[in-house]
Design a protein around this motif. Structure first.
Motif, PDB file in Angstrom:
ATOM      1  N   GLN A 129     -10.494  -6.056  15.781  1.00 11.76           N
ATOM      2  CA  GLN A 129      -9.499  -6.835  16.512  1.00 11.76           C
ATOM      3  C   GLN A 129      -8.384  -7.370  15.620  1.00 11.76           C
ATOM      4  OE1 GLN A 129     -10.631  -9.593  19.542  1.00 11.76           O
ATOM      5  NE2 GLN A 129     -12.537  -8.526  20.024  1.00 11.76           N
ATOM      6  N   ILE A 130      -8.673  -7.608  14.336  1.00 10.89           N
ATOM      7  CA  ILE A 130      -7.624  -8.162  13.470  1.00 10.89           C
ATOM      8  C   ILE A 130      -6.848  -7.080  12.721  1.00 10.89           C
ATOM      9  CG2 ILE A 130      -8.891 -10.319  13.190  1.00 10.89           C
ATOM     10  CD1 ILE A 130      -9.519  -9.432  10.297  1.00 10.89           C
ATOM     11  N   ARG A 131      -7.295  -5.840  12.769  1.00 13.86           N
ATOM     12  CA  ARG A 131      -6.584  -4.763  12.062  1.00 13.86           C
ATOM     13  C   ARG A 131      -5.091  -4.722  12.390  1.00 13.86           C
ATOM     14  NH1 ARG A 131      -9.715  -0.536   9.605  1.00 13.86           N
ATOM     15  NH2 ARG A 131     -11.907  -0.536  10.236  1.00 13.86           N
ATOM     16  N   PRO A 132      -4.699  -4.836  13.676  1.00 15.05           N
ATOM     17  CA  PRO A 132      -3.274  -4.694  14.002  1.00 15.05           C
ATOM     18  C   PRO A 132      -2.417  -5.905  13.630  1.00 15.05           C
ATOM     19  CG  PRO A 132      -4.700  -4.266  15.925  1.00 15.05           C
ATOM     20  CD  PRO A 132      -5.519  -4.956  14.897  1.00 15.05           C
ATOM     21  N   LEU A 133      -3.030  -6.997  13.193  1.00 16.46           N
ATOM     22  CA  LEU A 133      -2.271  -8.228  13.003  1.00 16.46           C
ATOM     23  C   LEU A 133      -1.349  -8.194  11.792  1.00 16.46           C
ATOM     24  CD1 LEU A 133      -4.931 -10.970  13.854  1.00 16.46           C
ATOM     25  CD2 LEU A 133      -3.323  -9.789  15.365  1.00 16.46           C
ATOM     26  N   HIS A 134      -1.716  -7.419  10.765  1.00 16.49           N
ATOM     27  CA  HIS A 134      -0.908  -7.382   9.539  1.00 16.49           C
ATOM     28  C   HIS A 134      -1.223  -6.084   8.799  1.00 16.49           C
ATOM     29  CE1 HIS A 134       0.354  -8.495   5.393  1.00 16.49           C
ATOM     30  NE2 HIS A 134       1.289  -9.173   6.037  1.00 16.49           N
ATOM     31  N   PRO A 135      -0.230  -5.489   8.129  1.00 19.98           N
ATOM     32  CA  PRO A 135      -0.482  -4.229   7.411  1.00 19.98           C
ATOM     33  C   PRO A 135      -1.643  -4.300   6.422  1.00 19.98           C
ATOM     34  CG  PRO A 135       1.875  -4.634   7.553  1.00 19.98           C
ATOM     35  CD  PRO A 135       1.200  -5.861   8.103  1.00 19.98           C
ATOM     36  N   SER A 136      -1.846  -5.454   5.793  1.00 21.02           N
ATOM     37  CA  SER A 136      -2.915  -5.555   4.795  1.00 21.02           C
ATOM     38  C   SER A 136      -4.304  -5.602   5.420  1.00 21.02           C
ATOM     39  CB  SER A 136      -2.709  -6.799   3.920  1.00 21.02           C
ATOM     40  OG  SER A 136      -2.999  -7.984   4.642  1.00 21.02           O
ATOM     41  N   LEU A 137      -4.383  -5.699   6.745  1.00 21.94           N
ATOM     42  CA  LEU A 137      -5.678  -5.740   7.426  1.00 21.94           C
ATOM     43  C   LEU A 137      -6.043  -4.393   8.047  1.00 21.94           C
ATOM     44  CD1 LEU A 137      -5.301  -9.197   9.227  1.00 21.94           C
ATOM     45  CD2 LEU A 137      -6.748  -8.694   7.250  1.00 21.94           C
ATOM     46  N   GLY A 138      -5.205  -3.395   7.835  1.00 22.48           N
ATOM     47  CA  GLY A 138      -5.428  -2.113   8.491  1.00 22.48           C
ATOM     48  C   GLY A 138      -6.554  -1.289   7.894  1.00 22.48           C
ATOM     49  N   LEU A 139      -6.612  -1.217   6.568  1.00 10.71           N
ATOM     50  CA  LEU A 139      -7.595  -0.373   5.885  1.00 10.71           C
ATOM     51  C   LEU A 139      -8.613  -1.241   5.164  1.00 10.71           C
ATOM     52  CD1 LEU A 139      -8.618   2.387   4.868  1.00 10.71           C
ATOM     53  CD2 LEU A 139      -6.985   2.175   2.964  1.00 10.71           C
ATOM     54  N   TRP A 140      -9.890  -1.043   5.484  1.00 11.11           N
ATOM     55  CA  TRP A 140     -10.979  -1.789   4.854  1.00 11.11           C
ATOM     56  C   TRP A 140     -11.831  -0.836   4.037  1.00 11.11           C
ATOM     57  CZ3 TRP A 140     -11.945  -7.116   5.472  1.00 11.11           C
ATOM     58  CH2 TRP A 140     -11.059  -7.765   6.343  1.00 11.11           C
ATOM     59  N   ARG A 141     -12.072  -1.204   2.776  1.00 13.63           N
ATOM     60  CA  ARG A 141     -12.857  -0.361   1.878  1.00 13.63           C
ATOM     61  C   ARG A 141     -13.986  -1.168   1.241  1.00 13.63           C
ATOM     62  NH1 ARG A 141      -7.878   2.350  -1.417  1.00 13.63           N
ATOM     63  NH2 ARG A 141      -6.988   0.299  -1.012  1.00 13.63           N
ATOM     64  N   SER A 179     -25.858 -14.276   0.442  1.00  9.13           N
ATOM     65  CA  SER A 179     -24.426 -14.072   0.646  1.00  9.13           C
ATOM     66  C   SER A 179     -24.049 -12.684   0.167  1.00  9.13           C
ATOM     67  CB  SER A 179     -23.609 -15.119  -0.126  1.00  9.13           C
ATOM     68  OG  SER A 179     -23.955 -16.425   0.265  1.00  9.13           O
ATOM     69  N   LEU A 180     -22.939 -12.184   0.662  1.00 12.38           N
ATOM     70  CA  LEU A 180     -22.472 -10.869   0.251  1.00 12.38           C
ATOM     71  C   LEU A 180     -20.972 -10.755   0.488  1.00 12.38           C
ATOM     72  CD1 LEU A 180     -23.252  -8.398   3.113  1.00 12.38           C
ATOM     73  CD2 LEU A 180     -24.327 -10.635   3.084  1.00 12.38           C
ATOM     74  N   ALA A 181     -20.360  -9.846  -0.252  1.00 12.78           N
ATOM     75  CA  ALA A 181     -18.934  -9.543  -0.097  1.00 12.78           C
ATOM     76  C   ALA A 181     -18.821  -8.033   0.069  1.00 12.78           C
ATOM     77  CB  ALA A 181     -18.145 -10.029  -1.309  1.00 12.78           C
ATOM     78  N   PRO A 182     -19.001  -7.534   1.283  1.00 13.94           N
ATOM     79  CA  PRO A 182     -19.141  -6.094   1.485  1.00 13.94           C
ATOM     80  C   PRO A 182     -17.855  -5.283   1.479  1.00 13.94           C
ATOM     81  CG  PRO A 182     -19.298  -7.229   3.573  1.00 13.94           C
ATOM     82  CD  PRO A 182     -19.194  -8.293   2.522  1.00 13.94           C
ATOM     83  N   ALA A 183     -16.704  -5.927   1.683  1.00 19.11           N
ATOM     84  CA  ALA A 183     -15.497  -5.122   1.858  1.00 19.11           C
ATOM     85  C   ALA A 183     -14.242  -5.931   1.544  1.00 19.11           C
ATOM     86  CB  ALA A 183     -15.427  -4.593   3.294  1.00 19.11           C
ATOM     87  N   PHE A 184     -13.150  -5.191   1.365  1.00 16.57           N
ATOM     88  CA  PHE A 184     -11.843  -5.816   1.174  1.00 16.57           C
ATOM     89  C   PHE A 184     -10.810  -4.978   1.915  1.00 16.57           C
ATOM     90  CE2 PHE A 184     -11.667  -2.455  -1.898  1.00 16.57           C
ATOM     91  CZ  PHE A 184     -10.322  -2.131  -2.036  1.00 16.57           C
ATOM     92  N   SER A 185      -9.654  -5.570   2.130  1.00 15.34           N
ATOM     93  CA  SER A 185      -8.549  -4.837   2.746  1.00 15.34           C
ATOM     94  C   SER A 185      -7.278  -5.130   1.970  1.00 15.34           C
ATOM     95  CB  SER A 185      -8.369  -5.248   4.215  1.00 15.34           C
ATOM     96  OG  SER A 185      -7.929  -6.593   4.309  1.00 15.34           O
ATOM     97  N   GLY A 186      -6.301  -4.248   2.090  1.00 14.11           N
ATOM     98  CA  GLY A 186      -5.044  -4.448   1.377  1.00 14.11           C
ATOM     99  C   GLY A 186      -5.055  -3.807   0.004  1.00 14.11           C
ATOM    100  N   GLN A 187      -4.107  -4.211  -0.836  1.00 12.48           N
ATOM    101  CA  GLN A 187      -3.952  -3.608  -2.149  1.00 12.48           C
ATOM    102  C   GLN A 187      -5.073  -4.019  -3.103  1.00 12.48           C
ATOM    103  OE1 GLN A 187      -0.071  -4.058  -3.905  1.00 12.48           O
ATOM    104  NE2 GLN A 187       0.996  -3.792  -1.967  1.00 12.48           N
ATOM    105  N   ILE A 188      -5.379  -3.128  -4.030  1.00  9.91           N
ATOM    106  CA  ILE A 188      -6.394  -3.404  -5.040  1.00  9.91           C
ATOM    107  C   ILE A 188      -5.986  -4.633  -5.854  1.00  9.91           C
ATOM    108  CG2 ILE A 188      -7.688  -2.458  -6.976  1.00  9.91           C
ATOM    109  CD1 ILE A 188      -8.102  -0.914  -4.410  1.00  9.91           C
TER     110      ILE A 188
END
Length: 207
Positions: free
Chosen positions: A22-34, A71-80
């Motif tokens: 749902q938040i992917r379209p809100l900002h370019p940096s939220l489009g790709l999650w790795r 706790s965990l940090a499984p993913a990020f989005s945006g530039q490295i």
């Protein structure tokens, strides 16, 4: 955004996946999650995450944890090294609790400062998906540090924010209503705005 888990951590992970969609379209940096990685090179080569990846990551973290809370940090989005980091916690601060955090990178952070509509949409989407019963907030990492000796701590145990969500049955709901410069009902509570990204600490110090 913190909430009480309604099901097992892996089941909660499905809601996290729904929120990401749902938040992917809100900002370019939220489009790709790795996937998070040990080096920028590995992160750059990582494929986009899938729901199966996210659920397996949560399952592995749960089964390998020595304690019920983890706790965990499984993913990020945006530039490295400049993007947004997803953080999840389970059974913290109390058994049955779950939390989600999005550490925003420079691009998204600047966009949130510049556009209250974007900030409202991100908060509204998050509250609608998770219906938290504790608290959620949108804050800046460079906000002034509260002088605890002089001003005493906030009555809530989470980082104060420019925009904060309180459930309608929260003991802090009434005071939030009194101090807020704007209130928008959503899900099982309301999103309160306390001034601007620059002025909210001054307002919340009146709490």
């Amino acid at each position: 955004m913190r909430r009480r888990a309604l099901d097992a951590p892996v089941s909660e992970g499905r809601r996290v996946w729904e929120w990401i969609q749902q938040i992917r379209p809100l900002h370019p940096s939220l489009g790709l999650w790795r996937p998070t990685a040990d080096s920028p090179q590995e992160a750059e080569q990582g494929p986009p995450i899938t729901q199966d990846y996210l659920l397996q990551y949560i399952h592995d973290a749960q089964t390998t944890s020595r304690y019920p809370h983890f706790s965990l940090a499984p993913a990020f989005s945006g530039q490295i090294n400049q993007g947004n980091k997803l953080e999840l916690s389970f059974n913290k601060p109390s058994p049955g609790n779950a939390g989600i955090g999005l550490m925003t990178g420079e691009a998204l952070g600047s966009a949130l400062d510049a556009s209250e509509d974007l900030a409202d949409t991100l908060m509204h989407t998050t509250a609608s998906v998770f219906t938290p019963n504790i608290i959620g907030g949108l804050s800046r990492s460079d906000h002034p540090i509260k002088n605890l000796n002089r001003d005493k701590p906030y009555p809530f145990f989470y980082v104060p924010g420019w925009k904060m969500f309180f459930a309608s049955d929260s003991p802090h709901y009434q005071r939030a209503t009194q101090l807020a410069t704007r209130t928008v009902p959503v899900a099982n509570g309301a999103i309160f705005t306390f001034g601007t990204p620059d002025t909210y600490p001054t307002i919340l110090n009146q709490w």
